[in-house]
Design a protein around this motif. Structure first.
Motif, PDB file in Angstrom:
ATOM      1  N   THR A   1      74.080  29.473  51.949  1.00  0.00           N
ATOM      2  CA  THR A   1      73.306  28.085  51.410  1.00  0.00           C
ATOM      3  C   THR A   1      74.272  26.912  51.458  1.00  0.00           C
ATOM      4  O   THR A   1      73.698  25.769  51.368  1.00  0.00           O
ATOM      5  CB  THR A   1      72.651  28.363  50.344  1.00  0.00           C
ATOM      6  N   ASN A   2      75.609  27.090  51.340  1.00  0.00           N
ATOM      7  CA  ASN A   2      76.262  25.759  50.929  1.00  0.00           C
ATOM      8  C   ASN A   2      76.838  25.430  52.434  1.00  0.00           C
ATOM      9  O   ASN A   2      77.810  24.489  52.357  1.00  0.00           O
ATOM     10  CB  ASN A   2      77.433  26.204  49.909  1.00  0.00           C
TER      11      ASN A   2
ATOM     12  N   ARG B   1      67.230  25.508  53.962  1.00  0.00           N
ATOM     13  CA  ARG B   1      66.364  26.602  53.399  1.00  0.00           C
ATOM     14  C   ARG B   1      67.182  28.009  53.797  1.00  0.00           C
ATOM     15  O   ARG B   1      67.333  28.105  54.998  1.00  0.00           O
ATOM     16  CB  ARG B   1      64.914  26.292  53.912  1.00  0.00           C
ATOM     17  N   ILE B   2      66.888  28.999  52.923  1.00  0.00           N
ATOM     18  CA  ILE B   2      67.136  30.326  53.020  1.00  0.00           C
ATOM     19  C   ILE B   2      66.282  31.082  52.400  1.00  0.00           C
ATOM     20  O   ILE B   2      65.912  30.790  51.146  1.00  0.00           O
ATOM     21  CB  ILE B   2      68.569  30.790  52.887  1.00  0.00           C
TER      22      ILE B   2
ATOM     23  N   ILE C   1      66.952  31.524  58.016  1.00  0.00           N
ATOM     24  CA  ILE C   1      67.548  30.172  57.618  1.00  0.00           C
ATOM     25  C   ILE C   1      66.836  29.041  58.349  1.00  0.00           C
ATOM     26  O   ILE C   1      66.805  29.124  59.501  1.00  0.00           O
ATOM     27  CB  ILE C   1      68.873  30.184  58.155  1.00  0.00           C
TER      28      ILE C   1
ATOM     29  N   VAL D   1      72.207  23.752  56.507  1.00  0.00           N
ATOM     30  CA  VAL D   1      71.440  24.617  55.921  1.00  0.00           C
ATOM     31  C   VAL D   1      70.419  24.152  54.979  1.00  0.00           C
ATOM     32  O   VAL D   1      70.935  23.536  53.890  1.00  0.00           O
ATOM     33  CB  VAL D   1      72.118  26.047  55.224  1.00  0.00           C
TER      34      VAL D   1
ATOM     35  N   ALA E   1      74.697  34.923  49.716  1.00  0.00           N
ATOM     36  CA  ALA E   1      73.775  33.808  50.115  1.00  0.00           C
ATOM     37  C   ALA E   1      73.907  32.418  49.531  1.00  0.00           C
ATOM     38  O   ALA E   1      74.072  31.637  50.197  1.00  0.00           O
ATOM     39  CB  ALA E   1      72.477  34.274  49.538  1.00  0.00           C
ATOM     40  N   LEU E   2      74.693  32.618  48.441  1.00  0.00           N
ATOM     41  CA  LEU E   2      75.048  31.358  47.793  1.00  0.00           C
ATOM     42  C   LEU E   2      76.475  30.809  47.993  1.00  0.00           C
ATOM     43  O   LEU E   2      76.559  29.472  48.312  1.00  0.00           O
ATOM     44  CB  LEU E   2      74.927  31.339  46.043  1.00  0.00           C
TER      45      LEU E   2
END
Length: 171
Positions: free
Chosen positions: A142-143, A149-150, A86, A147, A137-138
């Motif tokens: 990522t939200n 980039r993952i 991340i 953050v 992840a979503l």
């Protein structure tokens, strides 16, 4: 958590009173925390009462931080392990500490590491399957604010060593 955290590795003198016998006890416990005091004492040729006292002292001094059971992930329904790399937008201590504290409260997160290099945080996760990994992840990573980039890498196989090496002089 607090904005005044420091690097714990800089404080190496807190446990300077360890000797070779303490290290022998620690080696045994790191590889099998279920050993009885009597078994440890026999292995290092020390009286059980003395062994018990040394273990008690190491607990009180914060050398022994806990005892944990290793569980087969498959027994818990884990079908897949992965690493999330991340990248964070901000690197303020408070924001990073909060992010790390929040991460370890996500049930699928096994460990989180603040690292140097291309990414800021590496997170080891366990999930049922690829759909669960995608949702994790979503929906959970990522939200999050900050953050940017993952990147995900699947773990196909792993080896782990439980025993820490000794990098300090012993008394």
């Amino acid at each position: 958590m607090s904005d005044d955290r420091t690097n714990d590795f800089r404080h190496t003198d807190a446990h300077a009173d360890l000797d070779r016998t303490d290290v022998a006890i620690l080696r045994l416990l790191q590889n099998n925390a279920r050993l009885s005091v009597k078994e440890i004492a026999a292995e290092i040729s020390l009286a059980p009462s003395t062994t018990h006292e040394r273990i008690r002292r190491m607990r009180e001094n914060g050398v022994l931080l806990g005892a944990h059971v290793e569980v087969d992930p498959k027994a818990m329904g884990v079908g897949l392990e992965a690493l999330f790399m991340i990248e964070l937008a901000k690197h303020k201590r408070g924001a990073v500490d909060t992010f790390m504290d929040d991460l370890v409260n996500v049930p699928e997160v096994r460990s989180a590491y603040l690292v140097s290099g291309r990414y800021d945080v590496v997170v080891h996760v366990v999930v049922r399957d690829t759909a669960h990994l995608k949702d994790l992840a979503l929906d959970r990573l990522t939200n999050r604010p900050g953050v940017t980039r993952i990147e995900t890498s699947l773990i196909f196989d792993a080896r782990r060593r439980h025993e820490l090496p000794v990098f300090r002089p012993l008394r």
